[in-house]
Design a protein around this motif. Structure first.
Motif, short mmCIF file in Angstrom:
data_model
loop_
_atom_site.label_atom_id
_atom_site.label_comp_id
_atom_site.label_asym_id
_atom_site.label_seq_id
_atom_site.Cartn_x
_atom_site.Cartn_y
_atom_site.Cartn_z
N PHE A 227 0.83 -1.20 0.00
CA PHE A 227 0.00 0.00 0.00
C PHE A 227 0.87 1.25 0.00
CE2 PHE A 227 -3.85 -2.21 0.18
CZ PHE A 227 -4.89 -1.30 0.15
N GLU A 228 1.98 1.20 0.71
CA GLU A 228 2.91 2.32 0.71
C GLU A 228 3.51 2.50 -0.69
OE1 GLU A 228 5.10 5.54 1.49
OE2 GLU A 228 3.53 4.69 2.77
N GLU A 229 3.79 1.38 -1.34
CA GLU A 229 4.31 1.41 -2.70
C GLU A 229 3.30 2.07 -3.65
OE1 GLU A 229 4.11 -2.01 -5.72
OE2 GLU A 229 6.08 -2.24 -4.80
N MET A 230 2.01 1.74 -3.46
CA MET A 230 0.96 2.32 -4.28
C MET A 230 0.89 3.84 -4.11
SD MET A 230 -3.11 1.34 -4.33
CE MET A 230 -3.30 1.76 -2.59
N ARG A 231 1.06 4.29 -2.87
CA ARG A 231 1.06 5.74 -2.61
C ARG A 231 2.25 6.41 -3.30
NH1 ARG A 231 -1.47 4.18 2.41
NH2 ARG A 231 0.52 3.50 3.30
N GLN A 232 3.40 5.73 -3.31
CA GLN A 232 4.58 6.29 -3.96
C GLN A 232 4.38 6.41 -5.47
OE1 GLN A 232 7.81 3.74 -2.78
NE2 GLN A 232 7.73 4.35 -0.62
N VAL A 233 3.74 5.41 -6.06
CA VAL A 233 3.44 5.46 -7.50
C VAL A 233 2.50 6.62 -7.79
CG1 VAL A 233 2.37 4.25 -9.44
CG2 VAL A 233 3.84 2.99 -7.85
N ALA A 234 1.48 6.77 -6.95
CA ALA A 234 0.51 7.87 -7.13
C ALA A 234 1.20 9.22 -7.01
CB ALA A 234 -0.62 7.74 -6.10
N ASP A 235 2.11 9.34 -6.05
CA ASP A 235 2.84 10.61 -5.88
C ASP A 235 3.74 10.89 -7.09
OD1 ASP A 235 1.67 11.02 -3.42
OD2 ASP A 235 3.37 10.19 -2.27
N ALA A 236 4.26 9.81 -7.69
CA ALA A 236 5.20 9.96 -8.80
C ALA A 236 4.51 10.41 -10.08
CB ALA A 236 5.95 8.65 -9.05
N VAL A 237 3.27 9.96 -10.31
CA VAL A 237 2.61 10.26 -11.59
C VAL A 237 1.45 11.24 -11.45
CG1 VAL A 237 3.26 8.01 -12.51
CG2 VAL A 237 1.02 8.28 -11.44
N SER A 238 1.03 11.54 -10.20
CA SER A 238 -0.09 12.46 -9.96
C SER A 238 -1.28 12.16 -10.88
CB SER A 238 0.34 13.91 -10.16
OG SER A 238 1.39 14.24 -9.28
N PRO A 239 -1.91 10.98 -10.72
CA PRO A 239 -2.99 10.59 -11.65
C PRO A 239 -4.20 11.52 -11.57
CG PRO A 239 -2.95 9.15 -9.73
CD PRO A 239 -1.72 10.00 -9.64
N ASP A 240 -4.83 11.75 -12.72
CA ASP A 240 -6.06 12.52 -12.76
C ASP A 240 -7.25 11.67 -12.33
OD1 ASP A 240 -5.06 15.05 -14.19
OD2 ASP A 240 -4.37 13.44 -15.51
N LEU A 241 -7.09 10.38 -12.47
CA LEU A 241 -8.17 9.44 -12.13
C LEU A 241 -7.57 8.14 -11.64
CD1 LEU A 241 -11.26 8.77 -12.27
CD2 LEU A 241 -10.84 7.97 -14.59
N VAL A 242 -8.09 7.62 -10.53
CA VAL A 242 -7.67 6.31 -10.02
C VAL A 242 -8.86 5.37 -10.09
CG1 VAL A 242 -6.73 5.02 -8.06
CG2 VAL A 242 -5.99 7.37 -8.47
N ILE A 243 -8.69 4.26 -10.78
CA ILE A 243 -9.78 3.29 -10.97
C ILE A 243 -9.47 2.03 -10.17
CG2 ILE A 243 -11.03 1.87 -12.63
CD1 ILE A 243 -10.58 3.99 -14.71
N PHE A 244 -10.42 1.63 -9.35
CA PHE A 244 -10.28 0.44 -8.51
C PHE A 244 -10.96 -0.73 -9.21
CE2 PHE A 244 -12.21 -2.06 -4.88
CZ PHE A 244 -11.04 -2.70 -4.53
N VAL A 245 -10.21 -1.80 -9.46
CA VAL A 245 -10.73 -2.99 -10.13
C VAL A 245 -10.82 -4.13 -9.12
CG1 VAL A 245 -10.38 -4.62 -12.03
CG2 VAL A 245 -9.62 -2.26 -12.28
N MET A 246 -11.97 -4.79 -9.10
CA MET A 246 -12.13 -5.90 -8.17
C MET A 246 -13.08 -6.94 -8.74
SD MET A 246 -14.90 -4.63 -5.42
CE MET A 246 -15.50 -6.28 -5.39
N ASP A 247 -13.02 -8.12 -8.16
CA ASP A 247 -13.90 -9.22 -8.55
C ASP A 247 -15.21 -9.08 -7.78
OD1 ASP A 247 -15.18 -11.57 -9.05
OD2 ASP A 247 -13.50 -12.88 -8.58
#
Length: 269
Positions: A227-247
């Motif tokens: 989860f910390e890694e995910m936050r780092q990726v988000a900080d690195a690319v500053s996404p305009d939209l985050v989409i959550f995919v689940m079953d």
């Protein structure tokens, strides 16, 4: 299938109610009991089920219904409306379409005041979309489908593989992207997903791509490091939209997972 079985049970409960000669409070209670039991067996949240029963009882007062009214139809309609209410996200597609048409014909002031809609992509600017979710939920495949869909709509999409955790993740994305004729970026040697994501986004921005899709590693809410890694990726690319995919078959666990992701990154769809 769970939904098919649930539908059959609800239909059977309503049919049993309709077969009664006289529809009274006792018959209504028996019908609701069967419907609620079917919903609970299908792993529907108990609070939603209790709310459905309570709302139907408020809407349908059998003893006070005027003579001549079709009680069966009224009960069926109430059950249908409450089931729809459980599934209703509150998003009005028809209204949104009308608002969009108004905005396109409106004045300069109305355009200036226009707020972006959730999940809306705007041409004329580079949009970065980041996909997150659980392991095995189909993120990589969904990323490619999302990119291909927008490609057919006139966008210039590109895919970035920031999944360094799952073996073969980059190979899968590369294979999918090649079949769809969509440019992609990834690395077999770099292990930091944030660096890969940042490099890929920067590359495709320079290349004039207007839709950059970042695929990330699957993770579970109990995996703090991921989860910390995910936050780092988000900080690195500053996404305009985050989409959550689940079953969708994981049942009520979906709420806890979605909540955990939303608390870490701004999931908007």
């Amino acid at each position: 299938m769970v939904l098919n079985e649930l539908g059959n049970k609800i239909t059977a409960a309503l049919q049993a109610m309709s077969n009664q000669m006289v529809i009274d409070e006792k018959v209504l209670d028996a019908c609701l009991k069967e419907i609620c039991a079917a919903l609970l067996q299908a792993d529907v949240n108990v609070r939603l089920v209790a709310g459905l029963r309570s709302n139907i009882k408020k809407r349908v007062n059998v003893e006070e219904l005027a003579a001549g009214l079709n009680k069966r139809k009224i009960i069926e309609k109430s059950v249908f409306d409450e089931l729809c209410s459980i599934l209703d996200s509150g998003y009005d597609a028809a209204k949104d379409s009308k608002d969009a048409a108004k905005d396109s014909k409106g004045s300069k002031d109305s355009k200036a005041d226009k707020q972006p809609r959730v999940g809306e992509l705007k041409k004329g600017k580079t949009t970065v979309v980041m996909f997150v979710g659980l392991q095995g939920s189909g993120k990589t495949t969904t990323c490619t489908k999302y990119a291909y869909y927008h490609k057919k709509k006139g966008w210039k999409p590109a895919l970035v593989c920031a999944d360094t955790f799952r073996a073969g993740a980059f190979d899968q994305l590369k294979q999918n992207a090649t079949k769809a004729s969509i440019p992609f970026y990834g690395s077999y040697t770099e292990t930091d997903p944030a660096l890969i994501a940042a490099a890929g986004v920067e590359l495709f921005k320079k290349d004039g791509r207007d839709l950059i899709i970042v695929d990330t590693s699957g993770r579970h809410k109990q995996e703090a490091a991921l989860f910390e890694e995910m936050r780092q990726v988000a900080d690195a690319v500053s996404p305009d939209l985050v989409i959550f995919v689940m079953d969708g078959s994981i049942g009520q666990a979906a709420f806890d997972q979605a909540q955990a992701f939303k608390e870490s990154v701004e999931v908007r769809k």
